[in-house]
Structures are given as structure tokens and as C-alpha cells.
Scaffold this motif. Structure first.
Motif, PDB file in Angstrom:
ATOM      1  N   PRO A   1      -1.698  -9.950   2.901  1.00  0.00           N
ATOM      2  CA  PRO A   1      -2.513  -9.479   1.775  1.00  0.00           C
ATOM      3  C   PRO A   1      -2.534 -10.426   0.580  1.00  0.00           C
ATOM      4  CG  PRO A   1      -0.637  -7.998   2.183  1.00  0.00           C
ATOM      5  CD  PRO A   1      -0.586  -9.081   3.208  1.00  0.00           C
ATOM      6  N   GLU A   2      -1.781 -11.511   0.624  1.00  0.00           N
ATOM      7  CA  GLU A   2      -1.769 -12.457  -0.489  1.00  0.00           C
ATOM      8  C   GLU A   2      -3.022 -13.328  -0.551  1.00  0.00           C
ATOM      9  OE1 GLU A   2       1.209 -11.858   1.288  1.00  0.00           O
ATOM     10  OE2 GLU A   2       1.603 -10.538  -0.418  1.00  0.00           O
ATOM     11  N   ARG A   3      -3.765 -13.380   0.538  1.00  0.00           N
ATOM     12  CA  ARG A   3      -5.010 -14.151   0.571  1.00  0.00           C
ATOM     13  C   ARG A   3      -6.085 -13.307   1.245  1.00  0.00           C
ATOM     14  NH1 ARG A   3      -4.465 -19.354   3.613  1.00  0.00           N
ATOM     15  NH2 ARG A   3      -2.924 -18.269   4.861  1.00  0.00           N
ATOM     16  N   PRO A   4      -7.366 -13.535   0.921  1.00  0.00           N
ATOM     17  CA  PRO A   4      -8.423 -12.698   1.506  1.00  0.00           C
ATOM     18  C   PRO A   4      -8.605 -12.948   2.996  1.00  0.00           C
ATOM     19  CG  PRO A   4      -9.376 -14.447   0.163  1.00  0.00           C
ATOM     20  CD  PRO A   4      -7.885 -14.510  -0.040  1.00  0.00           C
TER      21      PRO A   4
ATOM     22  N   TYR B   1      -3.593  -2.750  -0.809  1.00  0.00           N
ATOM     23  CA  TYR B   1      -5.010  -2.805  -1.158  1.00  0.00           C
ATOM     24  C   TYR B   1      -5.282  -4.018  -2.034  1.00  0.00           C
ATOM     25  CZ  TYR B   1      -9.489  -1.715  -3.284  1.00  0.00           C
ATOM     26  OH  TYR B   1     -10.786  -1.790  -3.724  1.00  0.00           O
ATOM     27  N   ARG B   2      -6.382  -4.713  -1.737  1.00  0.00           N
ATOM     28  CA  ARG B   2      -6.841  -5.835  -2.549  1.00  0.00           C
ATOM     29  C   ARG B   2      -8.353  -5.758  -2.671  1.00  0.00           C
ATOM     30  NH1 ARG B   2      -2.073  -5.946  -2.711  1.00  0.00           N
ATOM     31  NH2 ARG B   2      -0.628  -7.689  -2.509  1.00  0.00           N
ATOM     32  N   SER B   3      -8.849  -6.119  -3.848  1.00  0.00           N
ATOM     33  CA  SER B   3     -10.278  -6.313  -4.051  1.00  0.00           C
ATOM     34  C   SER B   3     -10.454  -7.748  -4.532  1.00  0.00           C
ATOM     35  CB  SER B   3     -10.822  -5.329  -5.089  1.00  0.00           C
ATOM     36  OG  SER B   3     -12.216  -5.515  -5.269  1.00  0.00           O
ATOM     37  N   TRP B   4     -11.110  -8.557  -3.715  1.00  0.00           N
ATOM     38  CA  TRP B   4     -11.296  -9.981  -3.995  1.00  0.00           C
ATOM     39  C   TRP B   4     -12.686 -10.211  -4.569  1.00  0.00           C
ATOM     40  CZ3 TRP B   4      -6.962 -12.803  -3.259  1.00  0.00           C
ATOM     41  CH2 TRP B   4      -5.991 -12.276  -2.402  1.00  0.00           C
TER      42      TRP B   4
ATOM     43  N   PHE C   1      -4.700  -2.944   4.084  1.00  0.00           N
ATOM     44  CA  PHE C   1      -3.872  -3.484   5.172  1.00  0.00           C
ATOM     45  C   PHE C   1      -2.664  -2.585   5.393  1.00  0.00           C
ATOM     46  CE2 PHE C   1      -0.446  -6.619   6.459  1.00  0.00           C
ATOM     47  CZ  PHE C   1      -0.834  -6.643   7.793  1.00  0.00           C
ATOM     48  N   LEU C   2      -2.539  -2.087   6.613  1.00  0.00           N
ATOM     49  CA  LEU C   2      -1.410  -1.242   7.013  1.00  0.00           C
ATOM     50  C   LEU C   2      -0.517  -2.057   7.950  1.00  0.00           C
ATOM     51  CD1 LEU C   2      -4.023   1.337   7.413  1.00  0.00           C
ATOM     52  CD2 LEU C   2      -1.886   2.145   6.414  1.00  0.00           C
ATOM     53  N   PRO C   3       0.540  -2.696   7.415  1.00  0.00           N
ATOM     54  CA  PRO C   3       1.329  -3.626   8.231  1.00  0.00           C
ATOM     55  C   PRO C   3       2.054  -2.965   9.404  1.00  0.00           C
ATOM     56  CG  PRO C   3       2.351  -3.312   6.078  1.00  0.00           C
ATOM     57  CD  PRO C   3       1.018  -2.619   6.031  1.00  0.00           C
ATOM     58  N   LYS C   4       2.552  -1.750   9.234  1.00  0.00           N
ATOM     59  CA  LYS C   4       3.274  -1.096  10.339  1.00  0.00           C
ATOM     60  C   LYS C   4       2.320  -0.664  11.441  1.00  0.00           C
ATOM     61  CE  LYS C   4       7.213   0.449   7.616  1.00  0.00           C
ATOM     62  NZ  LYS C   4       7.974   1.603   7.086  1.00  0.00           N
ATOM     63  N   SER C   5       1.163  -0.166  11.064  1.00  0.00           N
ATOM     64  CA  SER C   5       0.169   0.270  12.051  1.00  0.00           C
ATOM     65  C   SER C   5      -0.675  -0.885  12.571  1.00  0.00           C
ATOM     66  CB  SER C   5      -0.751   1.321  11.435  1.00  0.00           C
ATOM     67  OG  SER C   5      -0.014   2.394  10.917  1.00  0.00           O
ATOM     68  N   LYS C   6      -0.559  -2.051  11.912  1.00  0.00           N
ATOM     69  CA  LYS C   6      -1.320  -3.249  12.285  1.00  0.00           C
ATOM     70  C   LYS C   6      -2.827  -2.970  12.274  1.00  0.00           C
ATOM     71  CE  LYS C   6       2.325  -5.639  14.796  1.00  0.00           C
ATOM     72  NZ  LYS C   6       3.411  -4.846  14.258  1.00  0.00           N
TER      73      LYS C   6
END
Length: 199
Positions: free
Chosen positions: A105-108, A147-150, A172-177
Motif C-alpha cells: 500500500p505504500e505505492r499505487p 486504504y489509499r486514495s492516489w 488492500f486486505l493483506p490477510k485475505s490477499k
């Protein structure tokens, strides 16, 4: 200008073929023919209640949900003039950053290595800037998404003149991928995700 690929080359090759997904309908008999009818979209254990008028197309680890006008419903990510949002699973997330590195999530989300087309006008390119919103968002009970809005800009290829702007929203849901990506500011999508159920 940010470089990005024309398609998910590492995953889909030159063209993406999509087949309509059969979604289970969730309507009462009284409203089965009404405009408010809904369907359940299930993806990796997440269940979303969406309007039955939305078209759902599944291609392996990708689901394209068409919410309005779309010139090429079966076309891949970055295809202009298609009101839609996407659900991606781990195979796509693995190559979700510029240059096809793994998504974080650090980059779009930008699974490409060359300049991609503007969502509204294929004659112009797109440039993604910094996140304007970052935080956690609820996606059904017991699940939180990064959540991110770019901030995105559409620019002319020749001189870089800005022609339009957009926001690329990502959950982005990292555990659910699971990664949800929306560049059309789909009305009600945030609420739909918040009301998701899990199986």
C-alpha cells in the motif's frame, strides 16, 4: 512521467479474455424485476451485495465489475472509457507495482512498465502522484483494509499538459490477499465494502 505497462503482461499476456461470472442473486420475489434488485458477488471469501445491473466478469485471479458505460467490457486493466472497479487476488498482487514488483500500500497499484492511458481518454497518458488519503477502512466484520486514495492526472503525451484529474482508490486486505481498485469514484463502493460479509 511515471512508466507503466499496457496490460498485466506477467499474468495475462497480450490480451485478456474474460467470461461473465455467474453471481448468485439476492432479491425478493416482489422486487425481482425492479431496478433495486441485487446480486451477491463472492471473491476469496468476501461477499459484496451489488446492484444486479452491474456486470461481473471473472478471469482467474481478477474480477472486473462494470458499473456504467463500457466500450470494451472484456478488456484488461488500464482500458479507457469503462466505468468499472476491480478485485484482485494474490497472483495479480504479486506483480502489482511499476516494473511488476509485489504490491504494497505504500505505492499505487500500477502493474506496468510503460506510460498507461488516461481512464477517460485513451489519447492521453496518466501520471499517479502522492496519496491524498491514507488509513484503515472496515470491510465487513473483523476485516480492515489499508486504504489509499492516489491523485491521478491525465496529460497529453506531447507536452505533458494536464487534461483531467482522477483519484485511484485502493482497499488492500493483506490477510485475505484481496485488492480493490477504483479509478471512477464508483458511487456507493465504500459503503458496499463496509457492509461486506465473509464466509
Amino acid at each position: 512521467m511515471r512508466k507503466t505497462a499496457y496490460a498485466l503482461a506477467a499474468l495475462a499476456g497480450a490480451a485478456m479474455l474474460v467470461t461473465p461470472m455467474v453471481a448468485s442473486a439476492s432479491t425478493s420475489s416482489a422486487s425481482a424485476t425492479s431496478a433495486s434488485a441485487t446480486q451477491i458477488l463472492s471473491f476469496r471469501g468476501m461477499n459484496l451485495t451489488i446492484p444486479s445491473s452491474w456486470g461481473v466478469y471473472r478471469d482467474g485471479d481478477r474480477v472486473k465489475v462494470i458499473t456504467g458505460a463500457c466500450g470494451k467490457p472484456s478488456a484488461g486493466y488500464f482500458t479507457p472509457k469503462c466505468d468499472a472497479f476491480w478485485l484482485f487476488g494474490p497472483k495479480v498482487i504479486k506483480y502489482g507495482h511499476e516494473g511488476f514488483s509485489a504490491y504494497t500500500p505504500e505505492r499505487p497499484f500500477y502493474p506496468a512498465s510503460d506510460v498507461q492511458r488516461c481512464p477517460f481518454n485513451g489519447k492521453h497518458g496518466q501520471v499517479l502522484g502522492k496519496a491524498t488519503v491514507a488509513g484503515l477502512r472496515q470491510v465487513g466484520p473483523g476485516h480492515k483494509a489499508h486504504y489509499r486514495s492516489w491523485f491521478g492526472r491525465c496529460v497529453k503525451y506531447g507536452n505533458g499538459e494536464q487534461t483531467a484529474t482522477f483519484d485511484q482508490r485502493e482497499w488492500f486486505l493483506p490477510k485475505s490477499k484481496i485488492l480493490v481498485v477504483d479509478v471512477w469514484n464508483t458511487p456507493g463502493l465504500a459503503g458496499t465494502l463496509k457492509r461486506a460479509t465473509w464466509s
